[in-house]
Design a protein around this motif. Structure first.
Motif, PDB file in Angstrom:
ATOM      1  N   GLY A  77      -9.097  15.327  12.611  1.00  0.00           N
ATOM      2  CA  GLY A  77      -9.995  14.664  11.682  1.00  0.00           C
ATOM      3  C   GLY A  77      -9.411  13.477  10.949  1.00  0.00           C
ATOM      4  N   ALA A  78      -8.191  13.050  11.327  1.00  0.00           N
ATOM      5  CA  ALA A  78      -7.517  12.007  10.553  1.00  0.00           C
ATOM      6  C   ALA A  78      -7.418  10.685  11.298  1.00  0.00           C
ATOM      7  CB  ALA A  78      -6.126  12.471  10.155  1.00  0.00           C
ATOM      8  N   ARG A  79      -8.255  10.482  12.289  1.00  0.00           N
ATOM      9  CA  ARG A  79      -8.174   9.233  13.030  1.00  0.00           C
ATOM     10  C   ARG A  79      -8.824   8.073  12.288  1.00  0.00           C
ATOM     11  NH1 ARG A  79      -6.507   8.785  17.990  1.00  0.00           N
ATOM     12  NH2 ARG A  79      -7.923   7.071  18.439  1.00  0.00           N
ATOM     13  N   ALA A  80      -9.704   8.367  11.325  1.00  0.00           N
ATOM     14  CA  ALA A  80     -10.372   7.290  10.612  1.00  0.00           C
ATOM     15  C   ALA A  80     -10.753   7.757   9.212  1.00  0.00           C
ATOM     16  CB  ALA A  80     -11.627   6.840  11.364  1.00  0.00           C
ATOM     17  N   PHE A  81     -10.304   7.003   8.188  1.00  0.00           N
ATOM     18  CA  PHE A  81     -10.684   7.289   6.811  1.00  0.00           C
ATOM     19  C   PHE A  81     -10.340   6.079   5.946  1.00  0.00           C
ATOM     20  CE2 PHE A  81      -6.504   9.146   7.646  1.00  0.00           C
ATOM     21  CZ  PHE A  81      -5.711   8.575   6.669  1.00  0.00           C
ATOM     22  N   PRO A  82     -11.016   5.935   4.794  1.00  0.00           N
ATOM     23  CA  PRO A  82     -10.706   4.820   3.888  1.00  0.00           C
ATOM     24  C   PRO A  82      -9.375   5.050   3.163  1.00  0.00           C
ATOM     25  CG  PRO A  82     -12.928   5.670   3.510  1.00  0.00           C
ATOM     26  CD  PRO A  82     -12.203   6.668   4.354  1.00  0.00           C
ATOM     27  N   GLU A  83      -8.733   3.946   2.796  1.00  0.00           N
ATOM     28  CA  GLU A  83      -7.509   4.002   1.994  1.00  0.00           C
ATOM     29  C   GLU A  83      -7.531   2.838   1.002  1.00  0.00           C
ATOM     30  OE1 GLU A  83      -2.729   3.674   2.736  1.00  0.00           O
ATOM     31  OE2 GLU A  83      -3.838   5.127   3.945  1.00  0.00           O
ATOM     32  N   LEU A  84      -6.953   3.074  -0.176  1.00  0.00           N
ATOM     33  CA  LEU A  84      -6.908   2.063  -1.236  1.00  0.00           C
ATOM     34  C   LEU A  84      -5.509   2.056  -1.832  1.00  0.00           C
ATOM     35  CD1 LEU A  84      -8.277   0.081  -3.273  1.00  0.00           C
ATOM     36  CD2 LEU A  84      -8.879   2.103  -4.628  1.00  0.00           C
ATOM     37  N   ASN A  85      -4.828   0.918  -1.760  1.00  0.00           N
ATOM     38  CA  ASN A  85      -3.441   0.817  -2.219  1.00  0.00           C
ATOM     39  C   ASN A  85      -3.330  -0.054  -3.467  1.00  0.00           C
ATOM     40  OD1 ASN A  85      -2.839   2.224   0.106  1.00  0.00           O
ATOM     41  ND2 ASN A  85      -2.079   0.447   1.227  1.00  0.00           N
ATOM     42  N   LEU A  86      -2.452   0.375  -4.368  1.00  0.00           N
ATOM     43  CA  LEU A  86      -2.074  -0.420  -5.544  1.00  0.00           C
ATOM     44  C   LEU A  86      -0.577  -0.665  -5.452  1.00  0.00           C
ATOM     45  CD1 LEU A  86      -2.765  -1.619  -8.374  1.00  0.00           C
ATOM     46  CD2 LEU A  86      -2.189   0.633  -9.313  1.00  0.00           C
ATOM     47  N   ARG A  87      -0.163  -1.933  -5.417  1.00  0.00           N
ATOM     48  CA  ARG A  87       1.234  -2.226  -5.102  1.00  0.00           C
ATOM     49  C   ARG A  87       1.739  -3.438  -5.857  1.00  0.00           C
ATOM     50  NH1 ARG A  87       0.613  -4.691   1.080  1.00  0.00           N
ATOM     51  NH2 ARG A  87       0.712  -6.886   0.502  1.00  0.00           N
ATOM     52  N   THR A  88       3.057  -3.561  -5.896  1.00  0.00           N
ATOM     53  CA  THR A  88       3.705  -4.765  -6.364  1.00  0.00           C
ATOM     54  C   THR A  88       4.819  -5.124  -5.390  1.00  0.00           C
ATOM     55  OG1 THR A  88       4.599  -5.903  -8.302  1.00  0.00           O
ATOM     56  CG2 THR A  88       5.430  -3.677  -7.879  1.00  0.00           C
ATOM     57  N   TYR A  89       5.625  -6.127  -5.756  1.00  0.00           N
ATOM     58  CA  TYR A  89       6.574  -6.723  -4.818  1.00  0.00           C
ATOM     59  C   TYR A  89       7.986  -6.621  -5.370  1.00  0.00           C
ATOM     60  CZ  TYR A  89       2.143  -8.083  -3.060  1.00  0.00           C
ATOM     61  OH  TYR A  89       0.851  -8.018  -2.593  1.00  0.00           O
ATOM     62  N   VAL A  90       8.892  -6.141  -4.527  1.00  0.00           N
ATOM     63  CA  VAL A  90      10.255  -5.853  -4.951  1.00  0.00           C
ATOM     64  C   VAL A  90      11.237  -6.326  -3.884  1.00  0.00           C
ATOM     65  CG1 VAL A  90       9.574  -3.848  -6.339  1.00  0.00           C
ATOM     66  CG2 VAL A  90      10.177  -3.529  -3.920  1.00  0.00           C
ATOM     67  N   THR A  91      12.514  -6.316  -4.251  1.00  0.00           N
ATOM     68  CA  THR A  91      13.587  -6.548  -3.289  1.00  0.00           C
ATOM     69  C   THR A  91      14.696  -5.544  -3.530  1.00  0.00           C
ATOM     70  OG1 THR A  91      14.797  -8.117  -4.683  1.00  0.00           O
ATOM     71  CG2 THR A  91      13.113  -9.030  -3.226  1.00  0.00           C
ATOM     72  N   TYR A  92      15.496  -5.317  -2.501  1.00  0.00           N
ATOM     73  CA  TYR A  92      16.713  -4.522  -2.641  1.00  0.00           C
ATOM     74  C   TYR A  92      17.768  -5.136  -1.739  1.00  0.00           C
ATOM     75  CZ  TYR A  92      20.010  -0.663  -2.908  1.00  0.00           C
ATOM     76  OH  TYR A  92      21.134   0.090  -3.125  1.00  0.00           O
ATOM     77  N   LYS A  93      18.884  -5.548  -2.342  1.00  0.00           N
ATOM     78  CA  LYS A  93      19.967  -6.208  -1.602  1.00  0.00           C
ATOM     79  C   LYS A  93      19.431  -7.358  -0.751  1.00  0.00           C
ATOM     80  CE  LYS A  93      23.078  -2.224  -1.584  1.00  0.00           C
ATOM     81  NZ  LYS A  93      23.977  -2.817  -2.605  1.00  0.00           N
ATOM     82  N   GLY A  94      18.509  -8.121  -1.334  1.00  0.00           N
ATOM     83  CA  GLY A  94      17.986  -9.315  -0.674  1.00  0.00           C
ATOM     84  C   GLY A  94      16.870  -9.077   0.317  1.00  0.00           C
TER      85      GLY A  94
END
Length: 242
Positions: A77-94
């Motif tokens: 049952g997991a081949r298709a479903f909605p998703e909503l992401n909340l994100r920001t932008y980071v770096t680690y060691k460049g």
């Protein structure tokens, strides 16, 4: 700020990919936010990434399809479903990447699996994404948290284009690593896909309280919007940084 030459390196990661997904009807909604406030909300080990000194928060509603782990049968049952992401932008060691504050999905087993095996802040939500002509009507309400809700109608309004390297469009969308922490340890996961084929977009947000549920205040200004019709994505194993 990210070394942009580093961000241009989106070559295929070493090793064997373990999962594939297709992201459909993706809206990228980006808001400029105060870097000093955002800094306290990400793990100290990560560096907050900025573009010309400006920090950004993004929300991405989309429909996930073709979810499949390599060498394993499909999740029922997991081949298709909605998703909503909340994100920001980071770096680690460049190395630039993404840090997620939340990922809402309309599938209990997928949420449990992502929390257990990838240490990502997934939440189960009642969600619906419906086609409306050339646009999308999208609704999300997190189970057990009435403060985290989202309702929007969006559509593309331009011809497709690929973002120019060094542009803000490129900086916001062409990210090939995610970072997360678990029990005070840093983990990362690499992904790979073709460059985003973007379109300018318009959107009407009638409900948008997901960021507020995580104590993040979005500005009153209109967000920068992009739309992408489809993207096939490969995922590599989650690795602990040693």
């Amino acid at each position: 700020m990210t070394d942009r030459a580093e961000q241009k390196n989106s070559s295929v990661p070493e090793g064997i990919w373990i999962m594939r997904q297709t992201w459909n009807d993706v809206l990228f909604a980006h808001w400029p936010v105060d870097a000093s406030n955002l800094r306290a909300m990400i793990p100290p080990v990560l560096e907050l990434d900025t573009y010309n000194g400006q920090a950004w928060i993004s929300m991405l509603p989309f429909m996930l399809t073709n979810l499949r782990a390599r060498f394993l049968p499909a999740i029922p049952g997991a081949r298709a479903f909605p998703e909503l992401n909340l994100r920001t932008y980071v770096t680690y060691k460049g190395k630039p990447g993404i840090y997620f504050f939340s990922l809402d999905a309309d599938h209990r087993l997928a949420v449990l699996g992502a929390r257990t095996f990838f240490h990502l802040p997934y939440f189960y939500a009642d969600m619906k994404a419906e086609k409306n002509g050339d646009g999308i009507d999208y609704v999300s309400k997190r189970r057990g948290d009435g403060e985290a809700a989202f309702r929007a109608a969006y559509r593309p309004i331009s011809a497709p284009f690929t973002a120019e390297e060094d542009s803000l469009d490129y900086w916001l969308t062409e990210r090939y690593r995610l970072y997360t922490t678990y029990r005070n340890k840093l983990y990362y996961e690499d992904i790979h896909h073709h460059p985003w084929l973007l379109q300018h977009a318009e959107a009407e947000f009638s409900v948008n309280t997901v960021a507020e549920a995580h104590d993040i205040s979005l500005p009153d200004s209109d967000p920068l919007l992009h739309y992408a019709k489809k993207q096939d994505v490969l995922f590599w194993p989650l690795r602990q940084w040693r």
